[in-house]
Design a protein around this motif. Structure first.
Motif, PDB file in Angstrom:
ATOM      1  N   GLY A  37     -82.744 -16.502 -29.348  1.00 29.13           N
ATOM      2  CA  GLY A  37     -81.411 -16.032 -28.964  1.00 29.13           C
ATOM      3  C   GLY A  37     -80.462 -17.205 -28.840  1.00 29.13           C
ATOM      4  N   PRO A  38     -79.224 -16.939 -28.352  1.00 30.89           N
ATOM      5  CA  PRO A  38     -78.240 -18.032 -28.283  1.00 30.89           C
ATOM      6  C   PRO A  38     -78.706 -19.206 -27.424  1.00 30.89           C
ATOM      7  N   VAL A  39     -78.474 -20.402 -27.919  1.00 29.95           N
ATOM      8  CA  VAL A  39     -78.908 -21.644 -27.258  1.00 29.95           C
ATOM      9  C   VAL A  39     -78.402 -21.711 -25.805  1.00 29.95           C
ATOM     10  N   GLU A  40     -77.130 -21.298 -25.593  1.00 27.91           N
ATOM     11  CA  GLU A  40     -76.535 -21.391 -24.245  1.00 27.91           C
ATOM     12  C   GLU A  40     -77.237 -20.445 -23.275  1.00 27.91           C
ATOM     13  N   GLU A  41     -77.634 -19.250 -23.784  1.00 28.51           N
ATOM     14  CA  GLU A  41     -78.338 -18.295 -22.900  1.00 28.51           C
ATOM     15  C   GLU A  41     -79.690 -18.862 -22.483  1.00 28.51           C
ATOM     16  N   ILE A  42     -80.375 -19.473 -23.443  1.00 29.19           N
ATOM     17  CA  ILE A  42     -81.682 -20.065 -23.141  1.00 29.19           C
ATOM     18  C   ILE A  42     -81.499 -21.188 -22.127  1.00 29.19           C
ATOM     19  N   PHE A  43     -80.460 -21.997 -22.345  1.00 24.75           N
ATOM     20  CA  PHE A  43     -80.175 -23.100 -21.419  1.00 24.75           C
ATOM     21  C   PHE A  43     -79.948 -22.577 -20.008  1.00 24.75           C
ATOM     22  N   SER A  44     -79.209 -21.480 -19.907  1.00 25.42           N
ATOM     23  CA  SER A  44     -78.939 -20.917 -18.589  1.00 25.42           C
ATOM     24  C   SER A  44     -80.244 -20.438 -17.933  1.00 25.42           C
ATOM     25  N   HIS A  45     -81.164 -19.833 -18.713  1.00 26.41           N
ATOM     26  CA  HIS A  45     -82.468 -19.431 -18.149  1.00 26.41           C
ATOM     27  C   HIS A  45     -83.259 -20.653 -17.689  1.00 26.41           C
ATOM     28  N   VAL A  46     -83.237 -21.692 -18.517  1.00 24.64           N
ATOM     29  CA  VAL A  46     -83.982 -22.915 -18.167  1.00 24.64           C
ATOM     30  C   VAL A  46     -83.441 -23.477 -16.841  1.00 24.64           C
ATOM     31  N   CYS A  47     -82.126 -23.512 -16.723  1.00 19.86           N
ATOM     32  CA  CYS A  47     -81.520 -24.070 -15.488  1.00 19.86           C
ATOM     33  C   CYS A  47     -81.894 -23.234 -14.271  1.00 19.86           C
ATOM     34  N   GLN A  48     -81.958 -21.892 -14.459  1.00 22.00           N
ATOM     35  CA  GLN A  48     -82.349 -21.026 -13.335  1.00 22.00           C
ATOM     36  C   GLN A  48     -83.774 -21.314 -12.873  1.00 22.00           C
ATOM     37  N   MET A  49     -84.622 -21.685 -13.836  1.00 20.47           N
ATOM     38  CA  MET A  49     -86.035 -21.937 -13.526  1.00 20.47           C
ATOM     39  C   MET A  49     -86.243 -23.256 -12.788  1.00 20.47           C
ATOM     40  N   ILE A  50     -85.278 -24.169 -12.962  1.00 21.31           N
ATOM     41  CA  ILE A  50     -85.428 -25.502 -12.376  1.00 21.31           C
ATOM     42  C   ILE A  50     -85.026 -25.452 -10.910  1.00 21.31           C
ATOM     43  N   LYS A  79     -81.411 -32.206 -24.740  1.00 16.42           N
ATOM     44  CA  LYS A  79     -80.103 -32.887 -24.853  1.00 16.42           C
ATOM     45  C   LYS A  79     -79.102 -32.270 -23.876  1.00 16.42           C
ATOM     46  N   MET A  80     -79.159 -30.940 -23.710  1.00 13.88           N
ATOM     47  CA  MET A  80     -78.232 -30.262 -22.791  1.00 13.88           C
ATOM     48  C   MET A  80     -78.592 -30.576 -21.339  1.00 13.88           C
ATOM     49  N   LEU A  81     -79.875 -30.627 -21.055  1.00 12.95           N
ATOM     50  CA  LEU A  81     -80.331 -30.949 -19.680  1.00 12.95           C
ATOM     51  C   LEU A  81     -79.960 -32.381 -19.308  1.00 12.95           C
ATOM     52  N   LYS A  82     -80.086 -33.262 -20.293  1.00 11.10           N
ATOM     53  CA  LYS A  82     -79.764 -34.672 -20.090  1.00 11.10           C
ATOM     54  C   LYS A  82     -78.295 -34.825 -19.657  1.00 11.10           C
ATOM     55  N   GLU A  83     -77.407 -34.065 -20.325  1.00 11.58           N
ATOM     56  CA  GLU A  83     -75.977 -34.109 -19.971  1.00 11.58           C
ATOM     57  C   GLU A  83     -75.748 -33.528 -18.586  1.00 11.58           C
ATOM     58  N   LYS A  84     -76.358 -32.378 -18.317  1.00 11.43           N
ATOM     59  CA  LYS A  84     -76.113 -31.680 -17.039  1.00 11.43           C
ATOM     60  C   LYS A  84     -76.641 -32.477 -15.843  1.00 11.43           C
ATOM     61  N   PHE A  85     -77.875 -32.992 -15.982  1.00 11.92           N
ATOM     62  CA  PHE A  85     -78.504 -33.645 -14.817  1.00 11.92           C
ATOM     63  C   PHE A  85     -78.396 -35.173 -14.845  1.00 11.92           C
ATOM     64  N   ARG A  86     -77.819 -35.688 -15.935  1.00 12.34           N
ATOM     65  CA  ARG A  86     -77.632 -37.139 -16.068  1.00 12.34           C
ATOM     66  C   ARG A  86     -78.939 -37.909 -15.876  1.00 12.34           C
ATOM     67  N   ILE A  87     -79.967 -37.433 -16.561  1.00  8.49           N
ATOM     68  CA  ILE A  87     -81.257 -38.130 -16.565  1.00  8.49           C
ATOM     69  C   ILE A  87     -81.679 -38.338 -18.023  1.00  8.49           C
ATOM     70  N   ALA A  92     -89.366 -24.984 -31.130  1.00 13.27           N
ATOM     71  CA  ALA A  92     -89.067 -24.079 -30.011  1.00 13.27           C
ATOM     72  C   ALA A  92     -87.691 -24.349 -29.420  1.00 13.27           C
ATOM     73  N   GLY A  93     -87.169 -25.555 -29.707  1.00 14.12           N
ATOM     74  CA  GLY A  93     -85.862 -25.924 -29.147  1.00 14.12           C
ATOM     75  C   GLY A  93     -85.997 -26.940 -28.022  1.00 14.12           C
ATOM     76  N   LYS A  94     -87.105 -27.657 -27.979  1.00 15.07           N
ATOM     77  CA  LYS A  94     -87.307 -28.660 -26.908  1.00 15.07           C
ATOM     78  C   LYS A  94     -86.203 -29.726 -26.962  1.00 15.07           C
ATOM     79  N   GLY A  95     -85.967 -30.245 -28.171  1.00  8.48           N
ATOM     80  CA  GLY A  95     -84.955 -31.297 -28.331  1.00  8.48           C
ATOM     81  C   GLY A  95     -83.566 -30.776 -28.008  1.00  8.48           C
ATOM     82  N   THR A  96     -83.251 -29.562 -28.471  1.00  7.46           N
ATOM     83  CA  THR A  96     -81.928 -28.964 -28.232  1.00  7.46           C
ATOM     84  C   THR A  96     -81.687 -28.793 -26.727  1.00  7.46           C
ATOM     85  N   GLN A  97     -82.663 -28.227 -26.035  1.00  7.88           N
ATOM     86  CA  GLN A  97     -82.512 -27.989 -24.590  1.00  7.88           C
ATOM     87  C   GLN A  97     -82.522 -29.316 -23.823  1.00  7.88           C
TER      88      GLN A  97
END
Ligand code: AP5
Length: 213
Positions: free
Chosen positions: A199-212, A18-26, A11-16
């Protein structure tokens, strides 16, 4: 922030994460990565886990629960953590809840990544991973510049033993039976949010960030 990423294999759990880890430094805590590392090093844990992983089955709960308990008590998790691939069933979710109560902590967000089975098969059968740095490639959507070698570190690319069609189907079956009930569990806990993960990984990341929150 303490976050759980739910979703089927690929589903992209690992991909997302890794991006969340960088953004939130956790830290990202991936039970799959920890188990694969144990298999590679041929530890006692790795030896017990390998047969289950190669068959697309869940590794016994006692193994992964004690592994997670130990990991989230470590100092770097004081700022929060991302759970990628844990919990995988109701028993694991209950045990996690119990542990967090003992620690006086809560999970803030559970993000459920949704992708259809056809896309999953396409993603996983074409995936290769760097044996040194863990970077991921795909034979069609993200091929390496030099066949068989990592663009970032030059490490050898490998296919995961569980990324073959028969084992992927088994992993999907296990996901339906054991992990899907967690959607109801976390809906009741009032922190489940679903993101369409195609869809594009960055778009999904942006949706995930909006949900947080
Ligand atoms: P685990 O490692 O957790 O594997 P999984 O859940 O099957 O998930 P994957 O790692 O295959 O996929 P992913 O969702 O992380 O997607 P990724 O970002 O890699 O578990 C493996 C095994 O370990 C289990 O079967 C079990 O045996 C054991 N295990 C682990 N945790 C356990 C637990 N808690 N309890 C018991 N047993 C446990 O992406 C996949 C591919 O798609 C990549 O190539 C990527 O580049 C690509 N991709 C990602 N996003 C997109 C996009 N938007 N568009 C196109 N391609 C994309």
């Amino acid at each position: 922030m303490r976050l759980i990423l739910l979703g089927p294999p690929g589903a992209g759990k690992g991909t997302q994460a890794k991006m969340l880890k960088e953004k939130f430094r956790i830290p990202q805590i991936s039970t799959g990565d920890i188990l694969r590392e144990a298999v590679k090093k041929n530890t006692g844990l790795g030896a017990r886990a390998k047969t289950f992983m190669d068959a697309g089955q869940l590794v016994p709960d006692d193994l992964v629960i004690s592994l997670i308990k130990e990991r989230i008590w470590q100092r770097d998790c004081e700022v929060g953590f991302i759970l990628d691939g844990f919990p995988r069933n109701i028993v694991q979710a209950e045990k996690l809840k119990e542990t967090l109560v003992e620690m006086n902590l809560v999970i803030n967000n559970v993000i459920n990544l949704e992708v259809d089975a056809e896309e999953i098969l396409e993603r996983l059968t074409g995936r290769s991973t760097c044996s040194d740095c863990g970077n991921m490639f795909h034979k069609v959507s993200h091929p390496p510049k030099t066949n068989g070698f990592c663009d970032s570190c030059g490490g050898k690319l490998e296919q995961r033993p569980d990324d073959n069609e028969v084992t992927i189907q088994e992993r999907l079956k296990v996901y339906e039976q054991s992990t899907v009930p967690l959607k109801e569990f976390y809906t009741k806990e009032e922190n489940l949010k679903t993101v369409k993960a195609k869809g594009p990984v960055e778009e999904i990341f942006s949706h995930v960030c909006q949900m947080i929150e």
